[in-house]
Design a protein around this motif. Sequence first.
Motif, PDB file in Angstrom:
ATOM      1  N   ALA A 128       0.865  -1.188   0.205  1.00 38.03           N
ATOM      2  CA  ALA A 128      -0.072  -0.185  -0.318  1.00 38.03           C
ATOM      3  C   ALA A 128       0.853   1.101  -0.064  1.00 38.03           C
ATOM      4  N   GLY A 129       2.297   1.066   0.442  1.00 35.22           N
ATOM      5  CA  GLY A 129       2.842   2.934   0.749  1.00 35.22           C
ATOM      6  C   GLY A 129       3.070   2.450  -0.877  1.00 35.22           C
ATOM      7  N   TRP A 130       3.462   2.465  -1.666  1.00 35.21           N
ATOM      8  CA  TRP A 130       3.543   2.397  -2.732  1.00 35.21           C
ATOM      9  C   TRP A 130       2.381   4.019  -3.487  1.00 35.21           C
ATOM     10  N   ASN A 131       1.300   3.670  -3.373  1.00 42.52           N
ATOM     11  CA  ASN A 131      -0.086   4.312  -2.939  1.00 42.52           C
ATOM     12  C   ASN A 131       0.045   6.360  -3.016  1.00 42.52           C
ATOM     13  N   ARG A 132       1.697   6.207  -1.695  1.00 44.62           N
ATOM     14  CA  ARG A 132       1.790   7.659  -1.171  1.00 44.62           C
ATOM     15  C   ARG A 132       2.963   7.847  -1.680  1.00 44.62           C
ATOM     16  N   ALA A 133       2.548   8.731  -2.463  1.00 40.71           N
ATOM     17  CA  ALA A 133       3.634  10.445  -2.799  1.00 40.71           C
ATOM     18  C   ALA A 133       4.653   9.892  -1.532  1.00 40.71           C
ATOM     19  N   PRO A 188       8.848   2.046  -0.061  1.00 39.91           N
ATOM     20  CA  PRO A 188       8.184   2.107   1.607  1.00 39.91           C
ATOM     21  C   PRO A 188       8.132   0.538   2.407  1.00 39.91           C
ATOM     22  N   GLU A 189       7.944  -0.449   2.064  1.00 38.13           N
ATOM     23  CA  GLU A 189       7.748  -1.711   2.596  1.00 38.13           C
ATOM     24  C   GLU A 189       9.157  -1.338   3.424  1.00 38.13           C
ATOM     25  N   ILE A 190      10.602  -1.221   2.837  1.00 35.64           N
ATOM     26  CA  ILE A 190      11.503  -1.958   3.519  1.00 35.64           C
ATOM     27  C   ILE A 190      11.728  -0.852   4.749  1.00 35.64           C
ATOM     28  N   ILE A 191      10.927   0.527   4.750  1.00 33.86           N
ATOM     29  CA  ILE A 191      11.117   0.993   5.259  1.00 33.86           C
ATOM     30  C   ILE A 191      10.925   0.526   6.205  1.00 33.86           C
ATOM     31  N   GLU A 192       8.844   1.283   6.174  1.00 34.89           N
ATOM     32  CA  GLU A 192       7.727   0.746   7.550  1.00 34.89           C
ATOM     33  C   GLU A 192       9.030  -0.890   7.915  1.00 34.89           C
ATOM     34  N   ALA A 193       9.367  -1.425   7.895  1.00 39.73           N
ATOM     35  CA  ALA A 193       9.864  -2.824   8.098  1.00 39.73           C
ATOM     36  C   ALA A 193      10.782  -2.717   9.290  1.00 39.73           C
ATOM     37  N   THR A 194      11.900  -1.278   8.955  1.00 41.47           N
ATOM     38  CA  THR A 194      13.156  -1.493   9.238  1.00 41.47           C
ATOM     39  C   THR A 194      12.936  -0.559  10.732  1.00 41.47           C
ATOM     40  N   VAL A 195      11.597   0.515  10.316  1.00 45.84           N
ATOM     41  CA  VAL A 195      11.180   0.882  11.845  1.00 45.84           C
ATOM     42  C   VAL A 195      10.431   0.443  12.818  1.00 45.84           C
ATOM     43  N   GLN A 196       9.324  -0.152  12.397  1.00 48.48           N
ATOM     44  CA  GLN A 196       8.707  -1.546  13.103  1.00 48.48           C
ATOM     45  C   GLN A 196       9.669  -2.292  13.841  1.00 48.48           C
ATOM     46  N   THR A 197      10.338  -2.515  12.732  1.00 50.17           N
ATOM     47  CA  THR A 197      11.830  -3.445  13.403  1.00 50.17           C
ATOM     48  C   THR A 197      13.126  -2.773  14.219  1.00 50.17           C
ATOM     49  N   ALA A 427      14.919 -11.542  -3.079  1.00 47.63           N
ATOM     50  CA  ALA A 427      15.817 -10.901  -2.410  1.00 47.63           C
ATOM     51  C   ALA A 427      15.897  -9.978  -1.975  1.00 47.63           C
ATOM     52  N   VAL A 428      14.522  -8.734  -1.860  1.00 50.65           N
ATOM     53  CA  VAL A 428      14.042  -8.049  -1.291  1.00 50.65           C
ATOM     54  C   VAL A 428      13.697  -8.747   0.263  1.00 50.65           C
ATOM     55  N   ARG A 429      12.617  -9.571   0.012  1.00 52.65           N
ATOM     56  CA  ARG A 429      11.795 -10.129   0.735  1.00 52.65           C
ATOM     57  C   ARG A 429      12.767 -11.045   1.764  1.00 52.65           C
ATOM     58  N   ARG A 430      14.027 -11.532   1.456  1.00 51.10           N
ATOM     59  CA  ARG A 430      14.828 -12.421   2.483  1.00 51.10           C
ATOM     60  C   ARG A 430      16.538 -11.065   3.113  1.00 51.10           C
TER      61      ARG A 430
END
Length: 612
Positions: A128-133, A188-197, A427-430
């Motif tokens: 969903a993050g790809w739908n935001r600026a 945005p998915e990587i940024i979100e995961a980095t902040v959360q973890t 690769a992104v997932r792992r």
Amino acid sequence: MTAHKARKTARPAGKDQAGAQLRALICPQSDPPPKPDTETAPAHPHENLDRTVRATAARLTGGVSPHAFIEAWSDWALHMARSPGRQLELIEHAQENVFKLTNYLLNIDDAAEPPFAPKAHDHRFAHAGWNRAPFEIWAQGFLAAQDWWNYATDHLRGLQPDDADRTRFMMRQMLDLMSPSNFPALNPEIIEATVQTRGRNLSEGAVHFARDFLHTMTQAHIPAPPGYQVGKDLACTPGEVVFRNDLFELIQYAPKGGTVQAEPILIVPAWIMKYYILDLSPRNSMVKYLVEQGFTVFVISWCNPTAEQAELSLEDYRKHGVMEALNAIDAIVPGEKVQAVGYCLGGTILAIAAATMARDGDDRLASITLMAAQVDFAEAGELLLFLDESQVAFLEDMMWDQGYLDRPQMARAFATIRAEDLIYSRAVRRYFLGQEDAPTDMGVWYADTTRMPARMHSEYLRGLFLENRLSAGRFAVEGQVIALKDIRAPMFVVGTEADHIAPWKSVYKTKLFTDNDLTFVLTNRGHNGGILSEPGHPGRHYRISPRPAGALYVGPDAWLARHAPRQGSWWGEWSQWLTDNSRGKADVPAMGAPEKGYAPIAAAPGAYIHQT
């Protein structure tokens, strides 16, 4: 029991005679005679030096010939340079894309549809993050560039179509590498995961990367995870190995019930991977399903060839594989014809064997089923992008040096066809999200790769892929040409809608080169998922129609338009078709035939399945 021992000849003599051996195998008698022995003498030692250098380069490039791709770029660039009208088209298309992108970004509205969308199998921008600026800007900009390059590398008057397709493929690889989804600061998915973890995802990803890098360098065998042990959780249908030679083991499966269909089934799998894709988990095992439907089932389990078996040929796989298996079944179930089934490359060799048997008056086949198998390779999909004289020679030099096509070299070729999903998304997932690959039965099978013997693979690439001899009427067995039109046994041919290894329109062309009774099925999903379509599997559908012997040919697009999809699994239709081509019920045969030299050797799945 007879045994076939593949010999390995000395490199300077045996390897350099491979071309002459290939001509003897697949060239018809009407072809020009081979050159005199004086002209086929071992090459000068300096040629071995050249081949060694090319083999080293081939290992560095994964067997991809730089010359072939440079030639494609040059052909495309030169034709583009002398086409000012086409250049103006590209300028206009670029302006249109910029206008669409600018208009969308200046009027961002939740209800507005983005002007550019990824392909159906591309999941890089699903978060969903790809739908935001500003992430939406980067994603749409990338997709706009991708759209422009697809247009720029379209076919051009005078440009070799293969060079256009190859140029598009190379540009797609470069764009996939530069996708914003691959960069942590832009995803945005990587940024979100980095902040959360709090960065744990990156540290765990680094561990995954180090582990994968070490495995790539050492090629050490990775044991299957708990719950996915081969012979216990996978490939676990009860049976016995009743024959073994140096090339394969023949497995006979224990029947269910007091009677079976009279005609036994022989499954010929591809040797590019191990056979247990067809006996995966109990829930989706084709072998188990057939046994439960009341059939006597035999399966070939091919060996995993080593450098000592570099001289194994296509003829070895036919004669010492398919035909030897038929001889064993004749002894175990005497007096009965066989319902033969071939999957992928196993289907191709089965078609060759069936045409040879028809030519020689051997009527032991009651029916033939070809699953995701090609007999014509003119439309073999993106795999053809890797094949021309330069590419094949490059691969041959690499195999000449090591004796086989190795597992990672083969896996990379398949992965690059769907690089956005099979390489970069994984690769992104792992490595950036720190996620382990969830174990699956098919994932374990996919990682359990095999090698390809040098001589056989060279014959396959040249005689079938490159020269398309089988459907062209120029493929000879034992010195005489074979013809698919000679086959009179009824056929059941299966293609899969999303197959990028054996495209369904290529599989469909079996109807063009045969005159027998033939039923064609088109099922959804891909090369493996479409075949593993057990009853009850959600989201499955198929199209089916019979073609009587001698009927007129209908093209694939017209056929598709005439046949609506049916919901569910095609396995039930196939089981009924097999039953219809049987003479009825018979007593259950014994396991093996010890008195004829086919005593049970070991419990299924045997020993060859465990070779690494």
